[in-house]
Design a protein around this motif. Structure first.
Motif, PDB file in Angstrom:
ATOM      1  N   HIS A  25       0.852  -1.193   0.000  1.00 16.93           N
ATOM      2  CA  HIS A  25       0.000   0.000   0.000  1.00 16.93           C
ATOM      3  C   HIS A  25       0.882   1.235   0.000  1.00 16.93           C
ATOM      4  N   VAL A  26       0.674   2.078  -0.979  1.00 17.88           N
ATOM      5  CA  VAL A  26       1.438   3.321  -1.096  1.00 17.88           C
ATOM      6  C   VAL A  26       0.520   4.484  -0.731  1.00 17.88           C
TER       7      VAL A  26
ATOM      8  N   TYR B   6       3.943   2.545 -10.646  1.00 20.80           N
ATOM      9  CA  TYR B   6       3.463   1.474  -9.774  1.00 20.80           C
ATOM     10  C   TYR B   6       3.347   0.126 -10.482  1.00 20.80           C
ATOM     11  N   SER B   7       4.128  -0.026 -11.520  1.00 20.88           N
ATOM     12  CA  SER B   7       4.183  -1.335 -12.182  1.00 20.88           C
ATOM     13  C   SER B   7       5.013  -2.291 -11.334  1.00 20.88           C
ATOM     14  N   ILE B   8       4.754  -3.558 -11.490  1.00 18.19           N
ATOM     15  CA  ILE B   8       5.438  -4.564 -10.675  1.00 18.19           C
ATOM     16  C   ILE B   8       6.059  -5.624 -11.570  1.00 18.19           C
ATOM     17  N   THR B   9       7.295  -6.001 -11.242  1.00 15.63           N
ATOM     18  CA  THR B   9       8.005  -7.070 -11.949  1.00 15.63           C
ATOM     19  C   THR B   9       8.451  -8.095 -10.921  1.00 15.63           C
ATOM     20  N   GLN B  10       8.085  -9.352 -11.148  1.00 12.18           N
ATOM     21  CA  GLN B  10       8.428 -10.409 -10.195  1.00 12.18           C
ATOM     22  C   GLN B  10       9.438 -11.362 -10.807  1.00 12.18           C
ATOM     23  N   SER B  11      10.380 -11.792  -9.979  1.00 12.59           N
ATOM     24  CA  SER B  11      11.381 -12.742 -10.430  1.00 12.59           C
ATOM     25  C   SER B  11      10.769 -14.133 -10.527  1.00 12.59           C
TER      26      SER B  11
END
Length: 424
Positions: free
Chosen positions: A146-147, A196-201
Protein backbone atom coordinates in the motif's frame (compact mmCIF):
# COMPACT_ATOMS: atom_id res chain seq x y z
CA UNK A 1 -33.75 -136.53 54.80
CA UNK A 2 -35.12 -133.70 56.82
CA UNK A 3 -31.95 -133.57 58.86
CA UNK A 4 -29.80 -133.36 55.69
CA UNK A 5 -31.88 -130.41 54.38
CA UNK A 6 -31.59 -128.66 57.71
CA UNK A 7 -27.83 -129.07 57.78
CA UNK A 8 -27.55 -127.75 54.19
CA UNK A 9 -29.67 -124.75 55.09
CA UNK A 10 -27.52 -123.98 58.12
CA UNK A 11 -24.36 -124.29 56.02
CA UNK A 12 -25.79 -121.82 53.47
CA UNK A 13 -26.71 -119.37 56.21
CA UNK A 14 -23.23 -119.68 57.70
CA UNK A 15 -21.70 -118.99 54.26
CA UNK A 16 -23.90 -115.95 53.78
CA UNK A 17 -22.96 -114.65 57.21
CA UNK A 18 -19.30 -115.17 56.42
CA UNK A 19 -19.66 -113.28 53.12
CA UNK A 20 -21.51 -110.50 54.92
CA UNK A 21 -18.78 -110.28 57.49
CA UNK A 22 -16.11 -110.19 54.78
CA UNK A 23 -18.02 -107.45 52.91
CA UNK A 24 -18.41 -105.42 56.10
CA UNK A 25 -14.72 -105.84 56.85
CA UNK A 26 -13.80 -104.77 53.33
CA UNK A 27 -16.09 -101.74 53.68
CA UNK A 28 -14.49 -100.84 57.01
CA UNK A 29 -11.05 -101.18 55.50
CA UNK A 30 -12.06 -98.91 52.58
CA UNK A 31 -13.49 -96.35 54.98
CA UNK A 32 -10.30 -96.52 57.00
CA UNK A 33 -8.24 -95.97 53.87
CA UNK A 34 -10.41 -92.99 52.85
CA UNK A 35 -10.15 -91.52 56.33
CA UNK A 36 -6.41 -92.01 56.30
CA UNK A 37 -6.17 -90.26 52.92
CA UNK A 38 -8.25 -87.36 54.21
CA UNK A 39 -6.08 -87.05 57.28
CA UNK A 40 -2.93 -87.07 55.17
CA UNK A 41 -4.40 -84.36 52.92
CA UNK A 42 -5.28 -82.24 55.92
CA UNK A 43 -1.82 -82.74 57.34
CA UNK A 44 -0.28 -81.64 54.01
CA UNK A 45 -2.44 -78.53 53.93
CA UNK A 46 -1.57 -77.65 57.50
CA UNK A 47 2.14 -78.36 57.07
CA UNK A 48 4.37 -75.19 56.60
CA UNK A 49 5.89 -75.65 53.15
CA UNK A 50 9.23 -73.96 52.26
CA UNK A 51 9.08 -70.80 50.04
CA UNK A 52 9.21 -71.42 46.31
CA UNK A 53 10.80 -68.75 44.09
CA UNK A 54 9.58 -67.80 40.63
CA UNK A 55 11.56 -68.93 37.66
CA UNK A 56 12.69 -65.50 36.42
CA UNK A 57 13.26 -65.45 32.65
CA UNK A 58 12.95 -62.19 30.70
CA UNK A 59 10.59 -62.58 27.77
CA UNK A 60 11.86 -61.58 24.37
CA UNK A 61 10.16 -58.69 22.62
CA UNK A 62 8.55 -60.91 20.06
CA UNK A 63 7.12 -63.23 22.77
CA UNK A 64 5.08 -60.50 24.38
CA UNK A 65 4.06 -59.08 21.03
CA UNK A 66 5.07 -55.42 21.55
CA UNK A 67 7.86 -52.84 21.56
CA UNK A 68 10.43 -52.23 24.24
CA UNK A 69 7.92 -50.31 26.34
CA UNK A 70 5.73 -53.39 26.76
CA UNK A 71 8.80 -55.46 27.62
CA UNK A 72 9.66 -52.83 30.22
CA UNK A 73 6.22 -53.20 31.82
CA UNK A 74 6.57 -57.00 31.85
CA UNK A 75 10.02 -56.74 33.42
CA UNK A 76 8.73 -54.47 36.17
CA UNK A 77 5.95 -56.97 36.86
CA UNK A 78 8.44 -59.85 37.13
CA UNK A 79 10.76 -57.87 39.40
CA UNK A 80 7.82 -57.27 41.72
CA UNK A 81 7.63 -61.01 42.36
CA UNK A 82 11.14 -61.02 43.78
CA UNK A 83 10.53 -58.35 46.40
CA UNK A 84 9.11 -60.57 49.16
CA UNK A 85 11.86 -63.22 48.95
CA UNK A 86 14.44 -60.42 49.13
CA UNK A 87 12.95 -59.42 52.48
CA UNK A 88 13.84 -62.94 53.67
CA UNK A 89 17.50 -62.33 52.70
CA UNK A 90 17.40 -64.88 49.91
CA UNK A 91 20.79 -64.49 48.20
CA UNK A 92 19.74 -66.03 44.86
CA UNK A 93 16.80 -63.68 44.50
CA UNK A 94 18.87 -60.68 45.59
CA UNK A 95 21.50 -61.31 42.93
CA UNK A 96 18.81 -61.87 40.31
CA UNK A 97 17.17 -58.61 41.40
CA UNK A 98 20.43 -56.69 40.89
CA UNK A 99 20.85 -58.12 37.40
CA UNK A 100 17.26 -57.25 36.63
CA UNK A 101 17.78 -53.62 37.64
CA UNK A 102 20.70 -53.35 35.23
CA UNK A 103 18.56 -54.82 32.47
CA UNK A 104 15.76 -52.44 33.45
CA UNK A 105 18.04 -49.44 32.98
CA UNK A 106 18.95 -50.68 29.51
CA UNK A 107 15.28 -51.10 28.68
CA UNK A 108 14.56 -47.54 29.83
CA UNK A 109 17.26 -46.22 27.51
CA UNK A 110 15.84 -48.31 24.68
CA UNK A 111 12.37 -46.91 25.39
CA UNK A 112 13.71 -43.35 25.32
CA UNK A 113 15.39 -44.11 22.01
CA UNK A 114 12.14 -45.50 20.62
CA UNK A 115 10.26 -42.38 21.75
CA UNK A 116 12.85 -40.13 20.10
CA UNK A 117 12.70 -42.12 16.86
CA UNK A 118 8.93 -41.91 16.91
CA UNK A 119 9.09 -38.14 17.52
CA UNK A 120 11.49 -37.66 14.61
CA UNK A 121 9.33 -39.83 12.39
CA UNK A 122 6.20 -37.86 13.30
CA UNK A 123 8.02 -34.56 12.68
CA UNK A 124 9.16 -35.79 9.28
CA UNK A 125 5.63 -36.84 8.40
CA UNK A 126 4.27 -33.49 9.58
CA UNK A 127 6.92 -31.60 7.61
CA UNK A 128 6.10 -33.60 4.49
CA UNK A 129 2.37 -32.97 4.94
CA UNK A 130 2.95 -29.25 5.50
CA UNK A 131 5.23 -29.08 2.44
CA UNK A 132 2.56 -30.79 0.35
CA UNK A 133 -0.10 -28.47 1.75
CA UNK A 134 2.17 -25.49 1.12
CA UNK A 135 2.77 -26.61 -2.45
CA UNK A 136 -0.92 -27.26 -3.08
CA UNK A 137 -1.93 -23.84 -1.81
CA UNK A 138 1.05 -21.72 -2.86
CA UNK A 139 -0.79 -20.53 -5.95
CA UNK A 140 -3.57 -19.11 -3.77
CA UNK A 141 -1.26 -16.96 -1.66
CA UNK A 142 -1.67 -13.25 -2.13
CA UNK A 143 -0.40 -10.02 -0.66
CA UNK A 144 -0.05 -6.37 -1.51
CA UNK A 145 1.87 -3.18 -0.94
CA UNK A 146 0.00 0.00 0.00
CA UNK A 147 1.44 3.32 -1.10
CA UNK A 148 0.14 6.41 0.74
CA UNK A 149 0.62 9.33 -1.63
CA UNK A 150 -0.47 11.99 0.86
CA UNK A 151 0.19 11.08 4.47
CA UNK A 152 -1.74 14.14 5.69
CA UNK A 153 -4.92 12.52 4.38
CA UNK A 154 -4.18 8.79 4.28
CA UNK A 155 -7.74 7.52 4.17
CA UNK A 156 -8.30 8.70 0.59
CA UNK A 157 -4.78 8.57 -0.87
CA UNK A 158 -3.85 4.90 -0.53
CA UNK A 159 -2.87 2.94 -3.64
CA UNK A 160 -2.78 -0.86 -3.43
CA UNK A 161 -0.29 -2.87 -5.47
CA UNK A 162 -1.17 -6.60 -5.46
CA UNK A 163 1.65 -9.13 -5.23
CA UNK A 164 1.69 -12.85 -5.91
CA UNK A 165 2.65 -13.71 -2.33
CA UNK A 166 2.74 -12.18 1.11
CA UNK A 167 5.23 -9.33 1.54
CA UNK A 168 7.58 -10.27 4.36
CA UNK A 169 9.92 -7.28 4.06
CA UNK A 170 10.71 -4.56 1.54
CA UNK A 171 13.19 -1.73 1.07
CA UNK A 172 14.08 1.05 -1.36
CA UNK A 173 16.71 0.59 -4.03
CA UNK A 174 19.58 3.14 -3.80
CA UNK A 175 18.12 5.43 -6.51
CA UNK A 176 14.82 5.61 -4.55
CA UNK A 177 12.84 5.04 -7.74
CA UNK A 178 11.91 1.44 -6.95
CA UNK A 179 10.98 -0.82 -4.08
CA UNK A 180 12.15 -4.40 -3.80
CA UNK A 181 10.15 -6.87 -1.70
CA UNK A 182 10.83 -10.38 -0.36
CA UNK A 183 7.76 -12.56 -0.91
CA UNK A 184 6.61 -15.66 0.93
CA UNK A 185 6.38 -17.54 -2.38
CA UNK A 186 10.17 -17.47 -2.81
CA UNK A 187 10.15 -14.61 -5.32
CA UNK A 188 11.44 -11.05 -5.37
CA UNK A 189 9.18 -8.23 -6.53
CA UNK A 190 10.33 -4.91 -8.03
CA UNK A 191 7.83 -2.04 -7.83
CA UNK A 192 8.27 1.18 -9.76
CA UNK A 193 7.32 4.28 -7.75
CA UNK A 194 6.67 6.19 -10.96
CA UNK A 195 3.91 4.13 -12.54
CA UNK A 196 3.46 1.47 -9.77
CA UNK A 197 4.18 -1.33 -12.18
CA UNK A 198 5.44 -4.56 -10.67
CA UNK A 199 8.00 -7.07 -11.95
CA UNK A 200 8.43 -10.41 -10.20
CA UNK A 201 11.38 -12.74 -10.43
CA UNK A 202 11.17 -16.45 -11.02
CA UNK A 203 11.06 -18.61 -7.92
CA UNK A 204 14.56 -18.33 -6.44
CA UNK A 205 13.77 -20.42 -3.34
CA UNK A 206 11.28 -23.21 -2.67
CA UNK A 207 10.81 -21.71 0.80
CA UNK A 208 9.86 -18.25 2.04
CA UNK A 209 12.09 -15.22 1.53
CA UNK A 210 12.41 -13.29 4.79
CA UNK A 211 14.52 -10.24 3.90
CA UNK A 212 16.19 -8.47 0.99
CA UNK A 213 19.06 -5.98 0.92
CA UNK A 214 20.39 -4.15 -2.17
CA UNK A 215 24.06 -3.43 -2.70
CA UNK A 216 25.09 0.13 -1.69
CA UNK A 217 27.65 0.18 -4.51
CA UNK A 218 26.54 2.62 -7.25
CA UNK A 219 25.30 0.95 -10.44
CA UNK A 220 25.37 -2.50 -8.82
CA UNK A 221 22.37 -4.68 -9.62
CA UNK A 222 23.05 -7.30 -6.95
CA UNK A 223 20.75 -7.89 -3.98
CA UNK A 224 21.03 -10.27 -1.03
CA UNK A 225 18.04 -12.26 0.22
CA UNK A 226 17.53 -14.70 3.10
CA UNK A 227 15.18 -17.66 3.60
CA UNK A 228 13.40 -19.43 6.44
CA UNK A 229 15.51 -22.55 5.78
CA UNK A 230 18.91 -21.18 6.72
CA UNK A 231 20.24 -19.99 3.34
CA UNK A 232 21.43 -16.74 1.74
CA UNK A 233 20.99 -15.89 -1.94
CA UNK A 234 22.85 -13.34 -4.06
CA UNK A 235 20.62 -12.31 -6.96
CA UNK A 236 21.14 -10.07 -9.99
CA UNK A 237 17.92 -8.10 -10.54
CA UNK A 238 19.09 -6.86 -13.94
CA UNK A 239 19.68 -10.32 -15.41
CA UNK A 240 17.03 -11.89 -13.16
CA UNK A 241 19.41 -14.68 -12.26
CA UNK A 242 20.83 -16.24 -9.10
CA UNK A 243 24.51 -15.44 -8.65
CA UNK A 244 25.26 -17.48 -5.50
CA UNK A 245 23.45 -19.47 -2.85
CA UNK A 246 24.85 -20.97 0.36
CA UNK A 247 23.78 -22.44 3.71
CA UNK A 248 24.31 -19.84 6.43
CA UNK A 249 22.51 -20.58 9.72
CA UNK A 250 21.44 -23.68 11.66
CA UNK A 251 20.36 -24.40 15.21
CA UNK A 252 23.34 -25.49 17.33
CA UNK A 253 21.47 -28.17 19.32
CA UNK A 254 19.92 -29.95 16.32
CA UNK A 255 21.96 -28.69 13.35
CA UNK A 256 18.70 -28.10 11.51
CA UNK A 257 18.42 -25.05 9.20
CA UNK A 258 16.77 -22.09 10.91
CA UNK A 259 15.21 -18.77 9.94
CA UNK A 260 17.63 -16.12 8.64
CA UNK A 261 15.52 -13.18 9.78
CA UNK A 262 17.74 -10.45 8.39
CA UNK A 263 20.55 -9.77 5.93
CA UNK A 264 22.61 -6.74 4.89
CA UNK A 265 25.01 -5.97 2.05
CA UNK A 266 27.87 -3.84 3.37
CA UNK A 267 29.38 -3.84 -0.12
CA UNK A 268 29.56 -6.27 -3.03
CA UNK A 269 31.92 -8.66 -1.21
CA UNK A 270 31.05 -8.20 2.48
CA UNK A 271 27.57 -9.21 3.64
CA UNK A 272 26.00 -9.90 7.04
CA UNK A 273 23.21 -12.17 8.23
CA UNK A 274 21.35 -12.77 11.48
CA UNK A 275 19.25 -15.77 12.40
CA UNK A 276 17.20 -17.65 14.94
CA UNK A 277 20.45 -19.26 16.14
CA UNK A 278 21.27 -15.95 17.97
CA UNK A 279 24.39 -15.36 15.82
CA UNK A 280 25.29 -12.45 13.53
CA UNK A 281 27.63 -13.69 10.79
CA UNK A 282 29.88 -11.69 8.49
CA UNK A 283 30.59 -13.27 5.09
CA UNK A 284 33.00 -12.71 2.22
CA UNK A 285 31.04 -13.61 -0.91
CA UNK A 286 34.24 -14.74 -2.61
CA UNK A 287 34.48 -17.63 -0.14
CA UNK A 288 31.31 -18.73 1.62
CA UNK A 289 32.41 -22.09 3.02
CA UNK A 290 32.59 -20.46 6.46
CA UNK A 291 31.85 -16.97 7.78
CA UNK A 292 34.62 -14.40 8.15
CA UNK A 293 33.48 -13.78 11.71
CA UNK A 294 30.65 -14.70 14.09
CA UNK A 295 29.29 -12.18 16.57
CA UNK A 296 27.70 -13.87 19.58
CA UNK A 297 26.58 -11.07 21.89
CA UNK A 298 22.85 -11.76 21.50
CA UNK A 299 20.58 -13.60 23.93
CA UNK A 300 17.91 -14.39 21.31
CA UNK A 301 17.37 -14.43 17.56
CA UNK A 302 18.91 -11.59 15.51
CA UNK A 303 16.07 -9.78 13.71
CA UNK A 304 17.60 -6.67 12.12
CA UNK A 305 20.96 -5.53 10.69
CA UNK A 306 21.83 -2.26 8.99
CA UNK A 307 25.25 -0.92 8.06
CA UNK A 308 25.67 2.67 9.28
CA UNK A 309 29.19 3.22 7.96
CA UNK A 310 32.71 3.04 9.38
CA UNK A 311 32.42 -0.75 9.99
CA UNK A 312 29.46 -0.19 12.32
CA UNK A 313 26.28 -2.25 12.36
CA UNK A 314 22.95 -1.22 13.86
CA UNK A 315 21.19 -4.36 15.10
CA UNK A 316 17.94 -5.52 16.66
CA UNK A 317 17.13 -8.76 18.45
CA UNK A 318 14.33 -10.67 20.12
CA UNK A 319 16.22 -10.05 23.37
CA UNK A 320 14.71 -6.49 23.31
CA UNK A 321 18.05 -4.74 22.87
CA UNK A 322 19.15 -2.31 20.17
CA UNK A 323 22.91 -2.54 19.70
CA UNK A 324 25.57 -0.70 17.72
CA UNK A 325 28.45 -3.08 16.97
CA UNK A 326 31.89 -2.37 15.52
CA UNK A 327 32.77 -5.32 13.26
CA UNK A 328 36.46 -4.86 14.14
CA UNK A 329 35.81 -5.28 17.88
CA UNK A 330 32.38 -6.93 18.20
CA UNK A 331 32.57 -8.39 21.71
CA UNK A 332 31.54 -5.13 23.41
CA UNK A 333 28.75 -3.12 21.70
CA UNK A 334 29.42 0.60 21.26
CA UNK A 335 25.83 1.37 22.30
CA UNK A 336 23.06 -0.71 23.82
CA UNK A 337 19.46 0.39 24.42
CA UNK A 338 16.71 -1.57 26.21
CA UNK A 339 13.57 -1.16 24.11
CA UNK A 340 10.89 -3.09 26.03
CA UNK A 341 10.08 -5.49 23.19
CA UNK A 342 11.69 -7.52 20.43
CA UNK A 343 13.39 -5.06 18.07
CA UNK A 344 12.03 -6.22 14.72
CA UNK A 345 12.87 -3.17 12.57
CA UNK A 346 14.77 0.12 12.73
CA UNK A 347 14.02 3.04 10.43
CA UNK A 348 16.10 6.21 9.94
CA UNK A 349 14.20 9.39 10.77
CA UNK A 350 15.02 13.04 11.35
CA UNK A 351 17.52 13.20 14.19
CA UNK A 352 17.81 9.46 14.83
CA UNK A 353 15.98 6.17 14.41
CA UNK A 354 12.56 4.78 15.19
CA UNK A 355 12.45 1.20 16.47
CA UNK A 356 9.49 -1.16 15.96
CA UNK A 357 9.44 -3.25 19.11
CA UNK A 358 6.58 -5.72 18.57
CA UNK A 359 4.58 -5.90 21.84
CA UNK A 360 6.74 -3.04 23.17
CA UNK A 361 5.30 -0.55 20.67
CA UNK A 362 7.63 1.99 19.06
CA UNK A 363 10.50 4.07 20.45
CA UNK A 364 12.43 7.00 18.91
CA UNK A 365 16.16 7.17 19.61
CA UNK A 366 18.35 10.18 18.79
CA UNK A 367 21.73 10.04 17.05
CA UNK A 368 23.48 9.60 20.42
CA UNK A 369 21.19 6.59 21.02
CA UNK A 370 19.16 8.17 23.80
CA UNK A 371 15.41 7.42 23.88
CA UNK A 372 13.42 10.63 23.28
CA UNK A 373 9.85 9.36 22.69
CA UNK A 374 7.99 6.10 23.12
CA UNK A 375 4.52 4.59 22.88
CA UNK A 376 4.48 1.10 24.36
CA UNK A 377 0.68 0.97 24.12
CA UNK A 378 0.92 0.91 20.33
CA UNK A 379 2.23 -2.67 20.59
CA UNK A 380 -0.85 -4.20 22.19
CA UNK A 381 -1.70 -5.84 18.86
CA UNK A 382 1.90 -6.62 17.83
CA UNK A 383 3.67 -3.77 16.05
CA UNK A 384 6.04 -4.81 13.24
CA UNK A 385 6.73 -1.60 11.33
CA UNK A 386 6.76 2.14 12.00
CA UNK A 387 8.01 5.33 10.38
CA UNK A 388 8.16 9.06 10.98
CA UNK A 389 7.36 11.39 8.08
CA UNK A 390 9.90 14.06 6.98
CA UNK A 391 7.85 16.75 8.74
CA UNK A 392 8.77 15.08 12.03
CA UNK A 393 5.16 15.22 13.21
CA UNK A 394 3.37 12.41 11.41
CA UNK A 395 3.78 8.86 12.69
CA UNK A 396 2.65 5.70 10.88
CA UNK A 397 2.81 2.17 12.26
CA UNK A 398 1.27 -1.16 11.33
CA UNK A 399 0.05 -3.82 13.72
CA UNK A 400 -0.19 -7.51 12.91
CA UNK A 401 -3.05 -8.94 14.96
CA UNK A 402 -5.68 -6.43 13.76
CA UNK A 403 -4.31 -5.92 10.20
CA UNK A 404 -4.22 -2.17 10.73
CA UNK A 405 -2.08 0.78 9.63
CA UNK A 406 -2.36 3.68 12.08
CA UNK A 407 -1.39 7.25 11.20
CA UNK A 408 -1.15 9.80 14.00
CA UNK A 409 0.18 13.35 14.48
CA UNK A 410 2.68 14.66 17.01
CA UNK A 411 1.66 17.68 19.09
CA UNK A 412 3.90 20.15 20.90
CA UNK A 413 4.07 17.85 23.96
CA UNK A 414 5.52 15.07 21.81
CA UNK A 415 2.44 12.90 22.11
CA UNK A 416 0.21 11.47 19.38
CA UNK A 417 -3.40 12.27 20.37
CA UNK A 418 -4.91 12.16 16.89
CA UNK A 419 -5.11 8.64 15.48
CA UNK A 420 -6.51 7.53 12.11
CA UNK A 421 -6.57 3.73 11.88
CA UNK A 422 -6.79 2.35 8.36
CA UNK A 423 -7.80 -1.33 8.28
CA UNK A 424 -5.98 -3.17 5.50
Amino acid sequence: MAEEQQQAFLAAVAALQQQAQQAALAQQQQQALNLSAQLQAQQLQQQQLPATFPNFNLPAVEKIGGPKYRQLLKTIEEIGKDLKPIYCNNKITTERYKRSLIHLRNLIRDCQSEVEKERVSQNQKLTAELAKLDKDHSSSRSGSLHVIEDYSNPSISTREIPTEGGVFRFTFLPDQSQLIAALTTGRLALISLEDYSITQSDVISDTMLLDVSPSPVPASTTVLSSTNQGSLILYDIDRMDTVLRWDAHSLPWTNEPCEVWTCEMVDDTVVCSGGEDTVLKVWDTRSTERPSSQIKVFDAGVTFIESIGDNKLLTGSYDELLRVIDMRAPKTPLHQVKCGGGVWHLEKCNGGWIASCMYGGWIIIDEQFNPIAQDSGAGKTLLYGSGLAPDGKTMAYCTFNDYTLTVSHLDDNRTWPEIYPIPA
